[in-house]
Design a protein around this motif. Structure first.
Motif, short mmCIF file in Angstrom:
data_model
loop_
_atom_site.label_atom_id
_atom_site.label_comp_id
_atom_site.label_asym_id
_atom_site.label_seq_id
_atom_site.Cartn_x
_atom_site.Cartn_y
_atom_site.Cartn_z
N TYR A 24 14.34 -3.91 -0.69
CA TYR A 24 14.42 -2.68 0.11
C TYR A 24 15.85 -2.44 0.56
CZ TYR A 24 9.35 -2.55 0.13
OH TYR A 24 8.04 -2.47 -0.27
N SER A 25 16.32 -1.21 0.34
CA SER A 25 17.68 -0.82 0.72
C SER A 25 17.69 -0.27 2.14
CB SER A 25 18.18 0.25 -0.24
OG SER A 25 17.40 1.44 -0.09
N ASP A 26 18.89 0.05 2.61
CA ASP A 26 19.03 0.66 3.93
C ASP A 26 18.31 2.01 3.99
OD1 ASP A 26 20.28 0.69 6.64
OD2 ASP A 26 21.26 2.48 5.85
N ASP A 27 18.39 2.78 2.91
CA ASP A 27 17.67 4.06 2.87
C ASP A 27 16.17 3.85 2.93
OD1 ASP A 27 19.95 5.60 2.80
OD2 ASP A 27 19.96 5.83 0.61
N ASN A 28 15.68 2.81 2.27
CA ASN A 28 14.26 2.48 2.35
C ASN A 28 13.84 2.20 3.79
OD1 ASN A 28 14.30 0.57 -0.75
ND2 ASN A 28 13.73 2.71 -0.42
N LEU A 29 14.68 1.45 4.49
CA LEU A 29 14.35 1.08 5.87
C LEU A 29 14.39 2.30 6.79
CD1 LEU A 29 16.23 -2.33 6.20
CD2 LEU A 29 13.81 -1.93 5.71
N ARG A 30 15.30 3.21 6.54
CA ARG A 30 15.36 4.45 7.33
C ARG A 30 14.10 5.28 7.10
NH1 ARG A 30 20.55 6.58 8.59
NH2 ARG A 30 20.12 8.53 7.50
N ARG A 31 13.66 5.31 5.86
CA ARG A 31 12.42 6.04 5.56
C ARG A 31 11.23 5.36 6.22
NH1 ARG A 31 10.66 9.69 1.41
NH2 ARG A 31 8.46 9.44 0.88
N LEU A 32 11.21 4.02 6.19
CA LEU A 32 10.13 3.28 6.82
C LEU A 32 10.10 3.56 8.32
CD1 LEU A 32 7.85 1.22 6.79
CD2 LEU A 32 9.57 -0.61 6.88
N GLN A 33 11.26 3.66 8.94
CA GLN A 33 11.32 3.99 10.37
C GLN A 33 10.66 5.34 10.62
OE1 GLN A 33 14.91 5.54 12.07
NE2 GLN A 33 14.78 4.18 13.86
N SER A 34 10.97 6.33 9.79
CA SER A 34 10.36 7.65 9.94
C SER A 34 8.85 7.58 9.79
CB SER A 34 10.94 8.62 8.90
OG SER A 34 12.31 8.85 9.11
N ILE A 35 8.40 6.81 8.82
CA ILE A 35 6.96 6.66 8.59
C ILE A 35 6.27 6.09 9.82
CG2 ILE A 35 5.23 5.36 7.28
CD1 ILE A 35 7.20 5.52 4.88
N LEU A 36 6.86 5.06 10.40
CA LEU A 36 6.24 4.39 11.54
C LEU A 36 6.23 5.28 12.78
CD1 LEU A 36 7.50 0.73 11.09
CD2 LEU A 36 5.38 1.78 10.30
N TYR A 37 7.26 6.10 12.95
CA TYR A 37 7.24 7.05 14.07
C TYR A 37 6.10 8.05 13.89
CZ TYR A 37 11.67 5.73 16.30
OH TYR A 37 12.67 5.07 16.99
N ASP A 41 -0.18 13.11 4.99
CA ASP A 41 0.65 14.15 5.60
C ASP A 41 2.09 13.67 5.75
OD1 ASP A 41 -1.43 15.96 5.82
OD2 ASP A 41 -2.08 15.15 7.73
N ILE A 42 2.25 12.39 6.07
CA ILE A 42 3.61 11.82 6.17
C ILE A 42 4.29 11.90 4.81
CG2 ILE A 42 4.96 9.77 6.68
CD1 ILE A 42 2.70 8.87 8.56
N ARG A 43 3.54 11.58 3.77
CA ARG A 43 4.10 11.64 2.41
C ARG A 43 4.54 13.07 2.08
NH1 ARG A 43 -0.09 9.63 -1.60
NH2 ARG A 43 -0.98 11.66 -1.12
N ALA A 44 3.73 14.05 2.47
CA ALA A 44 4.07 15.44 2.20
C ALA A 44 5.31 15.87 2.98
CB ALA A 44 2.89 16.35 2.54
N ILE A 45 5.40 15.43 4.24
CA ILE A 45 6.55 15.79 5.09
C ILE A 45 7.83 15.21 4.51
CG2 ILE A 45 7.62 15.41 7.34
CD1 ILE A 45 4.76 15.46 8.53
N LEU A 46 7.79 13.91 4.20
CA LEU A 46 9.00 13.24 3.71
C LEU A 46 9.37 13.69 2.31
CD1 LEU A 46 8.46 9.59 5.02
CD2 LEU A 46 9.68 11.48 6.11
N HIS A 85 0.83 -1.20 0.00
CA HIS A 85 0.00 0.00 0.00
C HIS A 85 0.87 1.26 0.00
CE1 HIS A 85 -3.34 2.66 0.68
NE2 HIS A 85 -2.87 3.06 1.84
N TYR A 86 1.92 1.24 0.80
CA TYR A 86 2.82 2.40 0.84
C TYR A 86 3.43 2.65 -0.54
CZ TYR A 86 2.70 2.37 5.98
OH TYR A 86 2.31 2.43 7.30
N ASP A 87 3.73 1.57 -1.25
CA ASP A 87 4.29 1.70 -2.60
C ASP A 87 3.24 2.27 -3.55
OD1 ASP A 87 5.90 1.53 -4.82
OD2 ASP A 87 5.79 -0.65 -5.00
N GLU A 88 2.01 1.79 -3.43
CA GLU A 88 0.93 2.21 -4.32
C GLU A 88 0.63 3.71 -4.18
OE1 GLU A 88 -2.22 -0.34 -3.11
OE2 GLU A 88 -1.36 -2.13 -4.06
N ILE A 89 0.73 4.24 -2.95
CA ILE A 89 0.39 5.65 -2.74
C ILE A 89 1.62 6.56 -2.83
CG2 ILE A 89 -1.59 5.04 -1.31
CD1 ILE A 89 0.02 5.86 1.16
N GLY A 90 2.77 5.99 -3.18
CA GLY A 90 3.96 6.80 -3.35
C GLY A 90 4.62 7.23 -2.06
#
Length: 253
Positions: free
Chosen positions: A39-52, A62-67, A19-24
């Motif tokens: 998934y790369s290390d950068d992907n996982l760092r971004r995922l961590q930010s998303i989950l926080y 809003d998370i998508r806009a922030i990141l 779903h995260y991939d589908e919505i960009g």
């Protein structure tokens, strides 16, 4: 790592990552010829930010806009998230303390004041503001928020009073005279700080049960309160649309 490994590592489902991939929001670093997402290390760092951000109640859009903001600073974001999580930790600690005292009261080991029973509840920040804006329009929500802030503690006390009154009768039929009288208090209160049509009032009630975050917050006043309010609000809105004479009770000032 492949998507299944990333999902297990983060404690989310594979469907969530799809779903995260589908919505960009989070696209894998690459997709193999066999169709496996990697998934790369950068992907996982971004995922961590998303989950926080998710833990703090942010909407995915809003998370998508922030990141996606070119000015996004991950270090600054982590520091902000830490401050917000510490504030949440303090509130949860206070609520746990209130629960412990409530358990002692139920055991007959102490008594509590009405104020002590609701220590730790804080509805001053609304994590559902964006949903409300999407449904009812930003102007109405902003006017409502401004009015609440202007009323301060008086408005908060009145809100809590109505929630406690509804919690006390939540075992009654939602269309009963008493239930409709108190839900009418809620409708009139909302319209002192904003403008809610009957349709918007009924729709707000639907959000109380459709969104588990709403349900959890409202049910802190009593298990099943959100569902009771949703039904009572639907009845009240329908009667309002049929005409004041169909309300079945005098207006309560």
């Amino acid at each position: 790592m492949h998507i299944k490994q990333a999902a297990e590592l983060a404690g989310v489902s594979v469907r969530t990552l799809h779903h995260y991939d589908e919505i960009g929001l989070l696209s894998p670093d690459r997709v193999t010829d066999a169709g496996y997402r990697v998934y790369s290390d950068d992907n996982l760092r971004r995922l961590q930010s998303i989950l926080y951000y998710r833990e703090l109640g942010f909407l995915l859009k809003d998370i998508r806009a922030i990141l996606g903001d070119p000015a996004f600073d991950r270090l600054q974001a982590l520091e902000d998230q830490r401050r917000q999580l510490l504030a949440k930790q303090r509130q949860l600690a206070l609520m746990i303390e209130t629960i412990d005292q409530s358990i002692q009261e139920e055991r007959g080991e102490q008594t509590m004041t009405h104020e002590e029973r609701f220590k730790g509840f804080d509805f001053s920040q609304n994590p559902y503001e964006d949903e409300a804006k999407e449904r009812w329009g930003s102007e109405t929500v902003e006017k409502t928020n401004a009015a609440i802030q202007g009323f301060g503690k008086e408005a908060e006390d009145r809100m809590n009073e109505i929630f406690r009154s509804l919690a006390a009768i939540r075992q009654q039929a939602p269309d009963s005279g008493e239930a409709q009288a108190v839900i009418g208090d809620w409708y009139r209160f909302l319209n002192t700080i904003g403008t809610y049509t009957p349709q918007a009032f009924a729709g707000l009630g639907e959000m109380y049960t459709a969104d588990e975050r709403f349900t959890q917050n409202i049910d802190q006043f009593g298990t099943g309160l959100a569902a009771f309010m949703q039904k009572a609000m639907a009845v009240y809105a329908e009667r309002l649309q049929d005409g004041p004479e169909c309300q079945g009770h005098p207006a309560r000032e």
